[in-house]
Design an enzyme around this catalytic site. Structure first.
Site, mmCIF file in Angstrom:
data_model
loop_
_atom_site.group_PDB
_atom_site.id
_atom_site.type_symbol
_atom_site.label_atom_id
_atom_site.label_comp_id
_atom_site.label_asym_id
_atom_site.label_seq_id
_atom_site.Cartn_x
_atom_site.Cartn_y
_atom_site.Cartn_z
ATOM 1 N N GLU A 90 0.798 -1.380 -0.033
ATOM 2 C CA GLU A 90 0.085 -0.085 0.080
ATOM 3 C C GLU A 90 0.687 1.142 0.126
ATOM 4 O O GLU A 90 0.374 2.310 -0.365
ATOM 5 C CB GLU A 90 -0.759 0.175 1.272
ATOM 6 C CG GLU A 90 -1.956 -1.032 1.343
ATOM 7 C CD GLU A 90 -2.971 -0.811 0.281
ATOM 8 O OE1 GLU A 90 -3.447 0.015 -0.027
ATOM 9 O OE2 GLU A 90 -3.242 -1.966 -0.437
ATOM 10 N N SER A 488 -43.756 -35.265 40.396
ATOM 11 C CA SER A 488 -43.468 -35.508 41.745
ATOM 12 C C SER A 488 -41.874 -34.823 42.049
ATOM 13 O O SER A 488 -41.604 -34.900 43.374
ATOM 14 C CB SER A 488 -43.517 -37.037 42.124
ATOM 15 O OG SER A 488 -44.832 -37.565 41.916
#
Length: 837
Positions: A90, A488
């Site tokens: 770049e 239960s």
């Protein structure tokens, strides 16, 4: 000559005027574009959107959440190789120019003229600083005005910030494709590596991406991507940043991309991760979750999670296969390339080692199947085609499902499978657990579902969570979102309320038919035991809970009152409000597996309140702790001057005591009896101290087991999402369906744990009693006796008043005199009393 001098003077004057006009024009242009430039000082306090990362207790990554997948990396942490790669691609003069690279601009201009008309992409001339100005402060508009503003901002940024700061902003902001922003995220997304692990070739490929990430896709445009990667490698050599030998080696490397999933990264942790995501969203909101860069340390133990999922899935599949084979998922034309057609059918991604397949051909002895091919990163179907065989052993379970009945065991593979059937299959194993090469077993996605939660009972930390068979199939979390009747398994809360209010494990209650007038035209309710029509007469609380006797629980609820039971249900967090109907004492209300395991954890830890949590700690992007679950005070933990023989640090626990510690031990002992000789005896195979209770709802629509060891509590339920009976008789009970899942899980989870008994709290007296009657054992009497836990001031009685001989509504208990126990049996029944000895 004079004429020439005049002409030269005229040219100089004209040139001076033109120069001054030009300078003025440039100054005006600069002034014009400078007056509305963005405030570049904001870069100093820039906080980019950073992904939130969620980790398990061992540090392994559980999930990532972000709109922009970004991890912010300080420039000091970026390897020199990566920096050089991006500079080569770049802006090789980055550390020399002042924001604008005039040499680069000239070079780009010459290249543009040379390539004019060739349709080749113009060479870029923007410096990294200019790209920072554009990415952070400007738009992507293509115009001279934007370029001028970009250049002006670049020069100002260079005067304000260091080169390293500018490069740091650039490397963390740039978009590099596949949803990755910044080099740290891109390194993970493309190569599943940290930036420190990148090779020359990998770093060069990432550096090639900023200008055109879509064009350089590693699969769709592989050749173009490799060409650009090699260009960057050549620039690294040209600039003297790598050796020629390293460049030659890098150029030969294939572009091997390892795609990283966006979902949960810990196998079987999808339901847990999604629950954490919801929690963070509710705490901090969407922006903080997806952009805040939070680091979340969860309570999930990956090893226990895998154990829980393995046991739960096996339980669901085993039950489902017992109901018979429902047939192929769909049909497929296998002519031509069957792989492409099969790839179009969605398969579940989180049920490994199961794999989707299509039947290619069948015979009596076997069926040849073709497996669904994978998709490459670009979405293309892999060209690889894998096949295998399903033999008779792989379909032996597949009796045809015929409503409530099942067909005969198949005698040939062709009876079960036909060409074109789309199915699931997984490896066939020998009895010794070894896979049979090339052979597979037919599978089907179970219709039944359920949930499991494993919790540390001392802290409320959720160690594992299974919210269903497959998160990919259904994201509905049955562990936290499914409200089901616990049956239960709610009874220990009722018994805890009784034991906390004057009852003992030896208290005797009548097991006999009972009628309850529900009032207001609702009719008469006649609760029954599971073994309908069979009653035992007077029984102790221990034996009543062990055998899960409904009539005893109803009489007990009558005696202590439903308002008191409702209060205890709230304390334990099982229900927010419990209606004052006796049926709710039998678990007729609806609650979740998470609530049930939390309630049982309080029984396991001596009655201390625990708050369930999936999160230990949350840190912000700067490492500051903004949440932690453990709120205990640690006195003496801070020692600024170092160790000076001071007292040991102390943890101060101020959590509420929701149940007396001696009561908690008593109910724990009663539930140990359920495991040792009651409805959950299958769990006894774990070989460690376990207390728990099964639950089966009306018409067997839900089957439960909730229990705990000293180290871990677990809640499991099994049931259809649209409730319907699981079956009939013992085969559809919690003891038959849910308890075996708990057994298999606890065997794995407690394998390396010593068999430590439950801690006896101070003040408890252990007295030997007759197991059947609960009365004190005589001197030397050992047969049929147990050690029972009694609180101070209580002791085993010598005879009883039996609760329930006269019902609360004034009518008789409904037990014929012929069924009443006689005094010589060890019981003495005093009609007309509903009290307690």
């Amino acid at each position: 000559m004079r004429l020439l001098v005049r002409f030269m003077g005229f040219l100089f004057a004209a040139g001076t005027v033109v120069f001054l006009v030009g300078v003025g024009a440039v100054a005006g242009l600069i002034w014009h574009f400078s007056k509305d430039l963005p405030d570049y000082s904001q870069l100093q306090d820039y906080e980019p959107p950073v992904m939130t990362r969620v980790h398990a207790v061992d540090g392994s990554l559980l999930g990532e959440y972000a709109k922009e997948r970004r991890l912010y990396l300080p420039i000091q942490a970026v390897p020199k190789l990566v920096i050089n790669a991006f500079l080569a691609a770049e802006d090789k003069n980055f550390y020399e120019h002042g924001g604008i690279d005039y040499t680069g601009m000239a070079r780009a201009g010459v290249a543009y003229i040379q390539n004019y008309g060739s349709n080749r992409r113009p060479q870029g001339a923007s410096t990294i600083t200019q790209q920072v100005a554009k990415n952070f402060l400007l738009t992507n508009e293509v115009s001279f005005a934007r370029k001028i503003k970009e250049a002006l901002l670049a020069m100002r940024i260079e005067k304000t910030y260091s080169k390293d700061k500018i490069l740091e902003l650039y490397l963390n902001e740039i978009y590099l494709g596949l949803g990755a922003y910044g080099i740290a995220a891109a390194s993970l997304v493309y190569f599943d590596k940290s930036v420190n692990e990148l090779t020359v070739a990998e770093a060069s490929y990432l550096a090639a991406l900023p200008k055109m990430p879509a064009t350089l896709h590693p699969v769709r445009n592989r050749d173009r991507a490799i060409e650009r990667r090699n260009y960057v490698i050549d620039r690294l050599v040209e600039n003297g940043w790598i050796k020629q030998a390293d460049a030659d080696k890098a150029r030969k490397e294939p572009l091997a991309v390892t795609s990283r999933s966006n979902g949960a990264h810990t196998f079987a942790g999808e339901y847990f991760a999604e629950e954490v995501r919801r929690d963070i969203f509710e705490r901090y909101g969407e922006k903080k979750l997806y952009e805040g860069g939070l680091s979340v340390r969860t309570t999930l133990d990956p090893k226990i999670q895998v154990m829980a999922r393995k046991a739960m899935v096996a339980g669901l599949v085993n039950y489902d296969e017992q109901q018979g084979y429902r047939g192929a998922m769909s049909k497929l034309d296998t002519s031509g390339d069957w792989g492409v057609k099969l790839a179009e059918i969605k398969s579940l991604s989180d049920i490994s080692p199961w794999r989707m397949a299509v039947v290619l051909e069948t015979s009596d002895q076997s069926a040849r199947i073709g497996f669904q091919p994978s998709r490459e990163l670009g979405g293309a179907v892999s060209k690889q085609r894998e096949t295998g065989l399903i033999t008779a052993d792989g379909v032996r379970w597949a009796r045809a499902a015929q409503g409530n009945t099942k067909g005969k065991t198949p005698t040939s593979v062709a009876q079960v499978l036909q060409p074109g059937d789309v199915i699931y299959a997984d490896p066939l194993y020998t009895k010794e657990g070894q896979p049979v090469e090339g052979q597979y077993r037919l599978r089907q996605i179970p219709e039944v579902s359920g949930a499991m939660v494993a919790m540390d009972p001392w802290t409320g930390r959720v160690l594992a969570m299974v919210g269903g068979f497959s998160f990919d199939q259904s994201q509905f979390n049955r562990a936290t979102q499914a409200y089901r009747q616990p049956g239960s398994s709610f009874k220990p809360i009722v018994y805890s309320a009784a034991l906390d209010n004057g009852y003992t494990p030896s208290t005797v209650v009548l097991d006999a038919p009972i009628e309850i007038d529900q009032g207001q035209g609702a009719g008469v309710w006649r609760p029954e035991n599971f073994s309908s029509g069979k009653f035992q007469g007077p029984v102790t609380l221990r034996n009543a809970l062990r055998q899960s006797l409904n009539t005893v629980t109803v009489r007990l609820a009558q005696d202590i009152g439903m308002p008191l039971i409702g209060e205890y249900a709230r304390r334990f967090g099982v229900y927010d409000e419990l209606p004052n109907y006796l049926s709710y004492a039998l678990g007729a209300g609806e609650t979740t597996a998470m609530r049930m395991v939390t309630a049982y954890s309080m029984l396991a830890n001596g009655g201390r309140r625990v708050k369930p949590t999936l999160i230990d700690r949350i840190q912000d992007r700067y490492g500051h702790t903004i949440f932690k679950h453990d709120q205990r005070e640690c006195r003496g933990c801070d020692a600024p001057g170092g160790w000076k023989n001071q007292a040991e640090p102390q943890l101060i626990d101020r959590r509420e005591q929701v149940l007396d510690s001696m009561t908690a031990y008593q109910i724990t002992e009663l539930m140990e009896g359920v495991v040792q000789a009651g409805t959950a005896t299958v769990v006894k195979e774990v070989g460690k101290p376990i207390a728990g209770k099964t639950g089966t709802t009306n018409e067997a629509k839900d089957a439960w087991f909730v229990g705990f060891s000293p180290d871990v509590a677990v809640a499991i339920y099994m049931g259809y999402d649209k409730p319907r009976p699981l079956g009939k008789g013992n085969a559809a009970t919690g003891g038959h369906l849910a308890a075996p899942i708990a057994r298999d899980f606890l065997k794995l989870a407690l394998a390396d744990k010593p068999a430590v008994p439950f801690k006896v709290p101070a003040g408890i007296k252990l007295v030997r009693v007759v197991a059947k009657t609960g009365m004190r054992a005589g001197p030397g009497e050992t047969g049929g006796t147990i050690l029972e836990a009694f609180k101070p001031g209580t002791a085993p009685p010598d005879n009883y008043s039996v609760i329930g001989v006269a019902d609360a509504d004034g009518r008789g208990g409904g037990m014929p005199a012929s069924q009443q126990q006689q005094p010589d049996s060890g019981f003495f029944m005093r009609p007309g009393t509903g009290g307690l000895y």
